[in-house]
Design a protein around this motif. Structure first.
Motif, PDB file in Angstrom:
ATOM      1  N   ILE A  84       1.017  -1.843   1.296  1.00 56.99           N
ATOM      2  CA  ILE A  84       0.033  -1.504   2.087  1.00 56.99           C
ATOM      3  C   ILE A  84       0.528  -1.043   3.374  1.00 56.99           C
ATOM      4  CG2 ILE A  84      -1.920  -2.505   3.169  1.00 56.99           C
ATOM      5  CD1 ILE A  84      -2.103  -2.887   0.143  1.00 56.99           C
ATOM      6  N   GLN A 124      -3.732  -6.531   3.359  1.00 58.57           N
ATOM      7  CA  GLN A 124      -2.722  -7.018   3.552  1.00 58.57           C
ATOM      8  C   GLN A 124      -2.816  -8.646   2.734  1.00 58.57           C
ATOM      9  OE1 GLN A 124       0.167  -5.462   3.988  1.00 58.57           O
ATOM     10  NE2 GLN A 124       0.919  -7.015   5.377  1.00 58.57           N
ATOM     11  N   ASN A 125      -4.020  -9.409   3.439  1.00 64.35           N
ATOM     12  CA  ASN A 125      -4.342 -10.552   2.956  1.00 64.35           C
ATOM     13  C   ASN A 125      -4.583 -10.703   1.395  1.00 64.35           C
ATOM     14  OD1 ASN A 125      -4.209 -11.541   5.451  1.00 64.35           O
ATOM     15  ND2 ASN A 125      -6.270 -11.332   5.826  1.00 64.35           N
ATOM     16  N   ASP A 133      -0.856  -8.283  -0.662  1.00 63.31           N
ATOM     17  CA  ASP A 133       0.597  -8.190  -0.065  1.00 63.31           C
ATOM     18  C   ASP A 133       1.454  -8.883  -0.912  1.00 63.31           C
ATOM     19  OD1 ASP A 133       2.477  -7.014   1.619  1.00 63.31           O
ATOM     20  OD2 ASP A 133       2.701  -8.933   2.655  1.00 63.31           O
ATOM     21  N   TYR A 186      -6.892  -3.030   7.167  1.00 65.42           N
ATOM     22  CA  TYR A 186      -5.626  -3.077   6.829  1.00 65.42           C
ATOM     23  C   TYR A 186      -5.208  -4.379   6.689  1.00 65.42           C
ATOM     24  CZ  TYR A 186      -0.612  -3.529   7.403  1.00 65.42           C
ATOM     25  OH  TYR A 186       0.572  -3.777   7.557  1.00 65.42           O
ATOM     26  N   GLN A 187      -5.667  -5.198   7.506  1.00 62.02           N
ATOM     27  CA  GLN A 187      -5.343  -6.979   7.443  1.00 62.02           C
ATOM     28  C   GLN A 187      -6.344  -7.554   6.105  1.00 62.02           C
ATOM     29  OE1 GLN A 187      -6.856  -8.061  11.332  1.00 62.02           O
ATOM     30  NE2 GLN A 187      -4.745  -7.965  12.102  1.00 62.02           N
TER      31      GLN A 187
END
Length: 186
Positions: free
Chosen positions: A44, A33-34, A37, A29-30
Motif C-alpha cells: 500500500i 493499511q489497516n 498491510d 490510505y490508512q
C-alpha cells in the motif's frame, strides 16, 4: 479508495505475485493499511501516479469515490482541498520485470498518466490496462478520451480495456472478476 478492488485481486485464483495499491488520500490510505498491510504480497503506497514526482492539490474528500486533481470535475466538492504526493507513473511501471496488469481509475488523471507511459515507452511493460476515462466528467476535457485512445492505437498498444466494456456485474468484485477473466486472468 477503501479496498474494493484489493478485496478481489488478492484472491489466490488470480495468482498475482504482488499487488500494489496507490492511494494519495490520507484517510483512505490508512484504511488500506489497516485492512491489507498484513499481507506479504500487498504493498500500500501513500502516493498517486502522475507524469512527475510532485505534490499536488486534490479536491474533494474521497468519501464517495470522487476526489480528483481537477477541481472542476462534476462530482467533486472543490472547496475541500488536500495536499497529496504523486510519483512519475513511467518510473514506477519501468521498475517491474513482470508484465503489469493495471486498473487505472484515477478521477481524471488517467490521460496524463497514459501520456507519460506512452511518451516514455513504459506502457509496453503493461500486459493490460483497464481504463476508466473520468476525463469525460471534466468540462472541456471530454475529447481527451478519444485522443488518448488514438495515441495508444498509433503506437501499436492494444492491450487496454475500457471500463464501460469490461466492468460488468452487480458488485465491484464481480466487475473486477469479469475484467480479469476477459484478459485471461482468473
Amino acid at each position: 479508495h477503501n479496498g474494493q478492488t484489493l478485496e478481489e485481486v488478492i484472491k489466490p485464483q488470480y495468482g498475482f505475485d504482488f499487488v500494489y495499491a496507490f492511494e494519495p488520500m490520507l484517510a483512505q490510505y490508512q484504511i488500506l493499511q489497516n485492512n491489507y498491510d498484513h499481507l506479504d504480497n500487498v504493498y500500500i503506497l501513500p502516493y498517486g501516479l502522475w507524469d512527475e514526482e510532485s505534490q499536488h492539490t486534490v479536491y474533494g474528500d474521497n468519501s464517495h469515490l470522487e476526489a480528483s486533481m481537477f477541481q472542476e470535475k462534476i462530482d467533486v466538492d472543490g472547496t475541500i482541498e488536500s495536499q497529496c504526493m504523486f510519483l512519475k507513473a513511467s518510473t514506477v511501471v519501468s521498475k517491474f520485470y513482470d508484465p503489469v496488469v493495471m486498473k487505472l481509475n484515477v478521477e481524471g488523471a488517467e490521460v496524463t498518466i497514459l501520456r507519460d507511459l506512452i511518451e516514455t515507452g513504459a506502457i509496453f511493460n503493461c500486459r493490460s490496462i483497464m481504463v476508466d476515462f473520468d476525463c469525460v466528467k471534466i468540462p472541456g476535457q471530454e475529447h481527451l478520451k478519444q485522443q488518448t485512445i488514438d495515441q495508444m492505437d498509433s503506437i501499436g498498444f492494444d492491450r487496454y480495456c475500457l471500463a464501460e466494456d469490461v466492468m460488468v456485474g452487480n458488485t465491484h468484485g464481480e466487475r473486477i472478476f469479469h475484467w480479469l477473466h476477459t484478459i485471461g486472468i482468473s
